[in-house]
Design a protein around this motif. Structure first.
Motif, PDB file in Angstrom:
ATOM      1  N   TRP A 177       0.708  -1.038   0.058  1.00 28.91           N
ATOM      2  CA  TRP A 177      -0.004   0.396  -0.030  1.00 28.91           C
ATOM      3  C   TRP A 177       0.736   1.377   0.341  1.00 28.91           C
ATOM      4  O   TRP A 177       0.093   2.556  -0.156  1.00 28.91           O
ATOM      5  CB  TRP A 177      -1.553   0.281   1.379  1.00 28.91           C
ATOM      6  N   ALA A 178       2.199   1.040   0.116  1.00 23.03           N
ATOM      7  CA  ALA A 178       2.509   2.223  -0.034  1.00 23.03           C
ATOM      8  C   ALA A 178       2.319   3.201  -1.368  1.00 23.03           C
ATOM      9  O   ALA A 178       2.535   4.272  -1.325  1.00 23.03           O
ATOM     10  CB  ALA A 178       4.329   2.000  -0.559  1.00 23.03           C
ATOM     11  N   GLU A 179       2.355   2.591  -2.549  1.00 21.90           N
ATOM     12  CA  GLU A 179       1.409   3.548  -3.453  1.00 21.90           C
ATOM     13  C   GLU A 179       0.800   4.418  -3.574  1.00 21.90           C
ATOM     14  O   GLU A 179       0.760   5.663  -3.932  1.00 21.90           O
ATOM     15  CB  GLU A 179       0.908   1.863  -4.462  1.00 21.90           C
ATOM     16  N   LEU A 180      -0.054   4.137  -2.564  1.00 20.88           N
ATOM     17  CA  LEU A 180      -1.386   5.071  -1.950  1.00 20.88           C
ATOM     18  C   LEU A 180      -0.926   6.816  -1.711  1.00 20.88           C
ATOM     19  O   LEU A 180      -1.502   7.972  -1.413  1.00 20.88           O
ATOM     20  CB  LEU A 180      -2.562   4.881  -1.365  1.00 20.88           C
ATOM     21  N   LYS A 181       0.506   6.161  -0.968  1.00 15.42           N
ATOM     22  CA  LYS A 181       1.205   7.311  -0.199  1.00 15.42           C
ATOM     23  C   LYS A 181       2.327   8.370  -1.847  1.00 15.42           C
ATOM     24  O   LYS A 181       2.094   9.274  -1.192  1.00 15.42           O
ATOM     25  CB  LYS A 181       2.635   7.278   0.638  1.00 15.42           C
ATOM     26  N   TRP A 182       1.711   8.009  -2.588  1.00 19.47           N
ATOM     27  CA  TRP A 182       2.461   8.382  -3.723  1.00 19.47           C
ATOM     28  C   TRP A 182       1.552  10.185  -3.597  1.00 19.47           C
ATOM     29  O   TRP A 182       0.151  10.046  -3.785  1.00 19.47           O
ATOM     30  CB  TRP A 182       2.653   8.106  -4.977  1.00 19.47           C
ATOM     31  N   GLU A 183       2.087  11.674  -4.276  1.00 18.99           N
ATOM     32  CA  GLU A 183       1.261  12.101  -3.125  1.00 18.99           C
ATOM     33  C   GLU A 183       1.099  12.556  -5.660  1.00 18.99           C
ATOM     34  O   GLU A 183       1.909  12.345  -6.681  1.00 18.99           O
ATOM     35  CB  GLU A 183       2.080  13.496  -3.195  1.00 18.99           C
ATOM     36  N   ILE A 245      11.166   0.038 -21.643  1.00 22.80           N
ATOM     37  CA  ILE A 245      11.554  -0.241 -20.887  1.00 22.80           C
ATOM     38  C   ILE A 245      10.418  -2.107 -20.653  1.00 22.80           C
ATOM     39  O   ILE A 245      10.180  -2.238 -21.938  1.00 22.80           O
ATOM     40  CB  ILE A 245       9.614   0.135 -20.058  1.00 22.80           C
ATOM     41  N   GLN A 246      11.586  -2.279 -19.947  1.00 21.11           N
ATOM     42  CA  GLN A 246      10.801  -4.242 -19.989  1.00 21.11           C
ATOM     43  C   GLN A 246      11.307  -4.783 -18.133  1.00 21.11           C
ATOM     44  O   GLN A 246      11.696  -3.886 -17.649  1.00 21.11           O
ATOM     45  CB  GLN A 246      12.367  -4.529 -20.646  1.00 21.11           C
ATOM     46  N   PRO A 247      10.494  -6.179 -18.258  1.00 26.09           N
ATOM     47  CA  PRO A 247      10.498  -6.328 -17.358  1.00 26.09           C
ATOM     48  C   PRO A 247      12.385  -6.863 -15.948  1.00 26.09           C
ATOM     49  O   PRO A 247      13.256  -7.228 -17.405  1.00 26.09           O
ATOM     50  CB  PRO A 247      10.294  -7.400 -17.244  1.00 26.09           C
ATOM     51  N   GLY A 248      12.894  -6.079 -14.924  1.00 26.44           N
ATOM     52  CA  GLY A 248      14.025  -6.022 -15.197  1.00 26.44           C
ATOM     53  C   GLY A 248      14.070  -4.923 -13.879  1.00 26.44           C
ATOM     54  O   GLY A 248      15.427  -4.492 -13.469  1.00 26.44           O
ATOM     55  N   ASP A 249      13.485  -3.490 -14.800  1.00 22.27           N
ATOM     56  CA  ASP A 249      13.923  -2.061 -14.892  1.00 22.27           C
ATOM     57  C   ASP A 249      13.762  -1.966 -13.177  1.00 22.27           C
ATOM     58  O   ASP A 249      12.892  -2.132 -12.658  1.00 22.27           O
ATOM     59  CB  ASP A 249      13.682  -1.315 -15.587  1.00 22.27           C
ATOM     60  N   LYS A 250      14.547  -1.367 -12.803  1.00 24.70           N
ATOM     61  CA  LYS A 250      14.749  -0.821 -11.370  1.00 24.70           C
ATOM     62  C   LYS A 250      13.812   0.575 -11.927  1.00 24.70           C
ATOM     63  O   LYS A 250      13.603   1.741 -12.502  1.00 24.70           O
ATOM     64  CB  LYS A 250      16.107  -0.339 -11.133  1.00 24.70           C
ATOM     65  N   ILE A 251      13.399   1.495 -10.405  1.00 24.96           N
ATOM     66  CA  ILE A 251      12.331   1.816 -10.857  1.00 24.96           C
ATOM     67  C   ILE A 251      13.003   3.277  -9.064  1.00 24.96           C
ATOM     68  O   ILE A 251      12.786   2.682  -8.237  1.00 24.96           O
ATOM     69  CB  ILE A 251      10.583   1.484  -9.851  1.00 24.96           C
ATOM     70  N   ALA A 252      12.529   3.988  -9.516  1.00 26.19           N
ATOM     71  CA  ALA A 252      12.939   4.939  -8.452  1.00 26.19           C
ATOM     72  C   ALA A 252      12.067   6.146  -8.393  1.00 26.19           C
ATOM     73  O   ALA A 252      11.025   6.227  -9.101  1.00 26.19           O
ATOM     74  CB  ALA A 252      13.960   6.341  -8.858  1.00 26.19           C
ATOM     75  N   ILE A 253      11.019   6.605  -7.036  1.00 25.98           N
ATOM     76  CA  ILE A 253      10.640   7.115  -6.423  1.00 25.98           C
ATOM     77  C   ILE A 253      11.368   8.726  -5.998  1.00 25.98           C
ATOM     78  O   ILE A 253      12.071   9.178  -5.380  1.00 25.98           O
ATOM     79  CB  ILE A 253       9.506   6.745  -5.187  1.00 25.98           C
ATOM     80  N   ILE A 254      10.820   9.630  -7.295  1.00 25.21           N
ATOM     81  CA  ILE A 254      11.661  10.788  -7.003  1.00 25.21           C
ATOM     82  C   ILE A 254      10.676  11.155  -5.728  1.00 25.21           C
ATOM     83  O   ILE A 254       9.510  11.680  -6.200  1.00 25.21           O
ATOM     84  CB  ILE A 254      11.534  11.036  -8.243  1.00 25.21           C
ATOM     85  N   LYS A 255      11.206  12.058  -4.595  1.00 21.70           N
ATOM     86  CA  LYS A 255      10.324  12.551  -3.903  1.00 21.70           C
ATOM     87  C   LYS A 255       9.608  13.860  -4.289  1.00 21.70           C
ATOM     88  O   LYS A 255       8.771  14.405  -4.075  1.00 21.70           O
ATOM     89  CB  LYS A 255      10.819  12.590  -2.627  1.00 21.70           C
ATOM     90  N   ASP A 256      10.633  14.483  -5.174  1.00 24.70           N
ATOM     91  CA  ASP A 256       9.701  16.509  -5.400  1.00 24.70           C
ATOM     92  C   ASP A 256       9.290  16.468  -6.357  1.00 24.70           C
ATOM     93  O   ASP A 256       9.241  15.493  -7.431  1.00 24.70           O
ATOM     94  CB  ASP A 256      11.287  17.378  -4.524  1.00 24.70           C
TER      95      ASP A 256
END
Length: 256
Positions: A177-183, A245-256
């Protein structure tokens, strides 16, 4: 914790099953190529003039009103827009959906297959440069597999197939459920491609249909509301840059 893209899915015909993509070319402000490109409708649902622009899913045959569609698998060749319909893993119908005769072959099969389940004769429609996502805007859906597991383990107490939620990008490595905290407006990066967070996805009763059995076996919206006090599973994003993009790619959550 490393967040990773586990799978890419698209649904060439809205209401039919999805197919896995080994890679996807992302274009800014567009859905995945050929995702929800075609829809199935009847004259009683769209009128004699058919479909000429984006319309709400309630106008089309889909799992919420025609759960028997879940019995069918598909293969799809985007180079030729050829759809193969599978039953028990075996191809039983094939046609080019941009060719009148090819569409007729598929429509005739659907007419026979849905003879007791659809009010009217099923027809396949498409509109140039239109994708029939649940939202008019060109959004891509992201599903956090940890949220699906938590929902199954803790709330439903049985394994839940992520395909109930018909997501495009299946990711893992986040907390449940961390995705629900994305703004809204926040950026999620996959292989340096920027996706802008839109909002969580509210779930309807179509998710109650088991994609393996075509039976409505779990009231997913009710269980979400009772167990978690919301109706969300997944998040819409919109690509704002282009690339692959393809499976295996890393994902970054940019805060600002």
């Amino acid at each position: 914790m490393t967040i990773e893209l586990k799978a890419i899915k698209r649904y060439p015909v809205k209401g039919l099953s999805g197919i896995e993509m080994p890679a996807a070319d992302i274009t800014a402000h567009q859905m995945l190529k050929d995702d929800r490109r075609f829809i199935i409708a009847t004259q009683s649902s769209v009128g004699q003039d058919g479909v000429h622009e984006w319309a709400r899913k309630s106008n089309f045959l889909q799992l919420v009103n025609t759960p028997k569609l879940a019995e069918l698998g598909i293969e799809y060749d985007d180079a030729t827009t050829t759809l193969s319909i599978l039953r028990n893993g075996r191809a039983i119908c094939k046609g080019n959906l941009e060719d009148k005769m090819g569409r007729t072959v598929v429509e005739d099969f659907l007419k026979a297959f849905l003879k007791n389940d659809a009010a009217g004769t099923p027809k396949i429609y498409s509109v140039p440069n239109v994708s029939f996502g649940d939202m008019k805007e060109p959004y891509i859906s992201v599903i956090n597999l940890a949220s699906v597991r938590d929902f199954g383990d803790r709330i439903v107490q049985k394994e839940i197939d992520p395909m109930r939620f018909r997501g495009n990008l299946l990711i893992d490595g986040l907390e449940p459920w961390a995705e629900l905290k994305w703004e809204e407006g926040q950026i999620v990066q996959i292989n340096s491609i920027d996706f802008r967070v839109i909002h969580p996805i509210t779930r309807c009763k179509a998710t109650s249909v088991n994609p393996g059995t075509a039976e409505s076996d779990i009231n997913v919206p009710l269980m979400l509301r009772k167990g978690l006090n919301h109706l969300y599973m997944g998040v819409y994003v919109e690509p704002v840059t282009s690339g692959q993009i393809q499976p295996g790619d890393k994902i970054a959550i940019i805060k600002d």
